[in-house]
Enzyme design. Structure first.
Site, PDB file in Angstrom:
ATOM      1  CG  ASP A 265      -0.976  -1.130  -4.405  1.00 17.84           C
ATOM      2  OD1 ASP A 265      -2.197  -0.928  -4.460  1.00 17.84           O
ATOM      3  OD2 ASP A 265      -0.114  -0.315  -4.788  1.00 17.84           O
TER       4      ASP A 265
ATOM      5  CE  LYS B 206      -0.108  -3.286   5.642  1.00 20.04           C
ATOM      6  NZ  LYS B 206      -1.066  -2.931   6.655  1.00 20.04           N
TER       7      LYS B 206
ATOM      8  CG  MET C 106      -2.676   6.841   3.725  1.00 21.23           C
ATOM      9  SD  MET C 106      -1.096   7.100   2.919  1.00 21.23           S
ATOM     10  CE  MET C 106      -1.285   8.741   2.247  1.00 21.23           C
TER      11      MET C 106
HETATM   12  N1  SAH Z   1      -3.904   7.040  -4.737  1.00 12.70           N
HETATM   13  C1  SAH Z   1      -5.031   6.807  -3.861  1.00 12.70           C
HETATM   14  C2  SAH Z   1      -4.677   7.053  -2.409  1.00 12.70           C
HETATM   15  C3  SAH Z   1      -3.675   6.101  -1.851  1.00 12.70           C
HETATM   16  S1  SAH Z   1      -3.277   6.435  -0.191  1.00 12.70           S
HETATM   17  C4  SAH Z   1      -6.199   7.681  -4.306  1.00 12.70           C
HETATM   18  O1  SAH Z   1      -6.045   8.562  -5.153  1.00 12.70           O
HETATM   19  O2  SAH Z   1      -7.308   7.438  -3.804  1.00 12.70           O
HETATM   20  C5  SAH Z   1      -4.252   5.283   0.641  1.00 12.70           C
HETATM   21  C6  SAH Z   1      -5.371   5.944   1.375  1.00 12.70           C
HETATM   22  O3  SAH Z   1      -6.403   6.328   0.484  1.00 12.70           O
HETATM   23  C7  SAH Z   1      -6.072   5.048   2.377  1.00 12.70           C
HETATM   24  O4  SAH Z   1      -5.359   5.026   3.597  1.00 12.70           O
HETATM   25  C8  SAH Z   1      -7.402   5.730   2.528  1.00 12.70           C
HETATM   26  O5  SAH Z   1      -7.293   6.862   3.375  1.00 12.70           O
HETATM   27  C9  SAH Z   1      -7.647   6.249   1.127  1.00 12.70           C
HETATM   28  N2  SAH Z   1      -8.492   5.316   0.369  1.00 12.70           N
HETATM   29  C10 SAH Z   1      -8.167   4.644  -0.747  1.00 12.70           C
HETATM   30  N3  SAH Z   1      -9.212   3.916  -1.190  1.00 12.70           N
HETATM   31  C11 SAH Z   1     -10.220   4.145  -0.334  1.00 12.70           C
HETATM   32  C12 SAH Z   1     -11.559   3.703  -0.251  1.00 12.70           C
HETATM   33  N4  SAH Z   1     -12.076   2.862  -1.156  1.00 12.70           N
HETATM   34  N5  SAH Z   1     -12.325   4.152   0.783  1.00 12.70           N
HETATM   35  C13 SAH Z   1     -11.825   4.999   1.671  1.00 12.70           C
HETATM   36  N6  SAH Z   1     -10.568   5.461   1.648  1.00 12.70           N
HETATM   37  C14 SAH Z   1      -9.771   5.044   0.661  1.00 12.70           C
END
Ligand code: SAH
Length: 454
Positions: free
Chosen positions: A248, A270, A382
């Site tokens: 994704d 998306k 998020m």
């Molecule tokens: N499984 C992922 C999280 C997915 S939820 C993990 O462990 O990181 C998606 C959220 O993760 C986004 O809305 C944001 O808040 C955060 N996120 C993911 N990648 C990011 C990045 N490179 N920089 C900042 N926030 C990030």
């Protein structure tokens, strides 16, 4: 061929190492691992040598090098920081027809030590004949990344089956066919990688009689938050073996470039109409691909089990008895924290860290009272859309309004941006960044000015 590659058994064989410093330590470590009856001779020894001697792993000879030290040795390594001494050792060894390895002077050495990829009993040795050691090391790193850790176990298991295979299969062709299936079985590899050697032995048993079922499998792989360097070695191996990659939008282009070229890529982020593929549809897709016998990798941003809905995907697979496994990844919280100079815990500031979703399904889903407590760090995933609500609830439940906050946008990528301020500015700060962003709240944020390096 300048050097003849040869693997020799050193167990119990007397070997001499001349030198007692850092370089000699590295050589000693290898010779001890090979089980040599090791003598180390030098005028000064580093503490590691004294420790080895105390453990009975080598014998120390104090003093300046003497040719008599070579008596009864099979191999000599000259690793002092004095070239003249090293050459003296090499000359004495040559005169006695003992192979000698010399640090930093391969042209005078009768033996060289290659760079090693150790998956014992499987060994890969790389050598540039002393001409380009850095190149040999880089190559070693590449091969290291390509060869899964469990290969050693696979080779050991093969060793235990050799006699049985000879008895069971009369012709060479039959044996070769057996071994090809053995070494290319994904299920066997996966089982060993998961550390289940009893199950692996059972699967190997199946190979003696029937075909292994040709069922596919699914691996959830955490791709980390952006920087491709944060992908784990195991994750890399998985994406290079996959037939199908389901990914994704949080998975970076740099990571997708590492995917096997001929793998099918399916994007489930998306769509043009800005709607995500519904989770149920993704679950179904993974199931169908695996049921067609494919090796499927579900590549997810960060860690699959942290706000990654990995659990839901696995439930569907488990219901249909499709084999699966999970490779963890660096979650956004640790990636963003490390790359923005904010330690998530600190003895003086925070004794715990909470990973919280800002994607709130019902209004009072969070225990705000607990979240507002001191001495902890909050990391909201998020959280952008709910920033005003988070600000208001935390203040309402007693968090100080000047609590430091930082928002990290595109953390760990080359586009990373950090904005920071205080809790009462949170909703304004949230307007200045875009998704994906992480909100970090806590007094550890104040350390950033001292700890960031870019
Ligand atoms: N499984 C992922 C999280 C997915 S939820 C993990 O462990 O990181 C998606 C959220 O993760 C986004 O809305 C944001 O808040 C955060 N996120 C993911 N990648 C990011 C990045 N490179 N920089 C900042 N926030 C990030």
């Amino acid at each position: 061929m300048d050097y003849f590659p040869l693997f020799c058994r050193l167990q119990g064989k007397r070997c001499l190492l001349v030198g007692g410093g850092d370089v000699a330590e590295r050589k000693a470590r290898l010779l001890i691992a090979a089980g040599a009856d090791l003598y180390a001779g030098a005028q000064h020894f580093s503490p590691a040598f004294h420790q080895w001697a105390a453990n009975g792993e080598l014998t120390l000879i104090d003093g300046a090098f003497e040719a008599g030290w070579l008596e009864a040795c099979w191999l000599v390594v000259a690793a002092t920081n004095d070239d003249a001494v090293n050459q003296q050792v090499a000359a004495a060894a040559e005169a006695r027809r003992i192979f000698c390895n010399l640090v930093d002077a391969p042209e005078q050495a009768s033996a060289i030590m290659p760079s090693l990829i150790d998956r014992s009993p499987l060994m890969v040795a790389v050598s540039s004949g002393g001409r380009a050691p850095v190149l040999a090391r880089l190559l070693r790193e590449k091969i290291e990344a390509m060869l899964p850790q469990h290969l050693g176990q696979l080779a050991s298991l093969a060793g235990t089956l050799r006699t049985r295979v000879k008895q069971r299969f009369a012709s060479l062709a039959q044996r070769r066919y057996f071994w090809e299936r053995f070494f290319t079985s994904d299920r066997l590899a996966q089982t060993l990688a998961n550390g289940d050697s009893a199950k692996a032995a059972q699967l190997a048993d199946l190979l003696f009689s029937a075909e292994l079922p040709t069922q596919g499998e699914v691996t959830l792989v955490g791709a980390g938050p952006g920087d491709a360097g944060l992908l784990t070695l195991k994750g890399l191996q998985q994406i290079q073996q996959a037939d199908v990659i389901v990914y994704d939008r949080l998975v970076s282009e740099a990571i997708l470039n590492l995917v096997r070229r001929d793998a099918e890529r399916i994007f489930v982020g998306k769509r043009a109409g800005h709607h995500c593929v519904p989770q149920a549809e993704i679950n179904q897709l993974l199931l169908e691909q695996a049921q067609r016998g494919k090796r499927v990798v579900r590549l997810k941003g960060g860690d699959p089990f942290i706000f990654g809905r990995g659990g839901e995907e696995l439930e569907t697979l488990a219901q249909h008895q499709v084999p699966f496994s999970v490779v963890p990844g660096v979650t956004a919280a640790s990636g963003c924290a490390a790359y923005s100079g904010i330690p998530l815990t600190h003895r003086d500031h925070a004794q715990s860290v909470r990973l919280v979703t800002g994607h709130l399904q019902q209004d009072n889903a969070l225990e705000w009272q607990k979240l507002a407590a001191e001495q902890q760090t909050l990391v909201f995933y998020m959280g952008l859309a709910q920033a005003a609500h988070i600000q208001q609830q935390l203040i309402h439940h007693g968090m100080r309004t000047d609590m430091p906050v930082a928002l990290v946008e595109n953390g760990t990528s080359t586009q990373q941006r950090v904005v920071s301020g205080t809790l009462e500015q949170l909703s304004e700060l949230a307007q200045q960044v875009e998704s994906p962003s992480l909100i970090i709240i806590g007094s550890v944020v104040s350390l950033r000015d001292r700890l960031r390096w870019f």
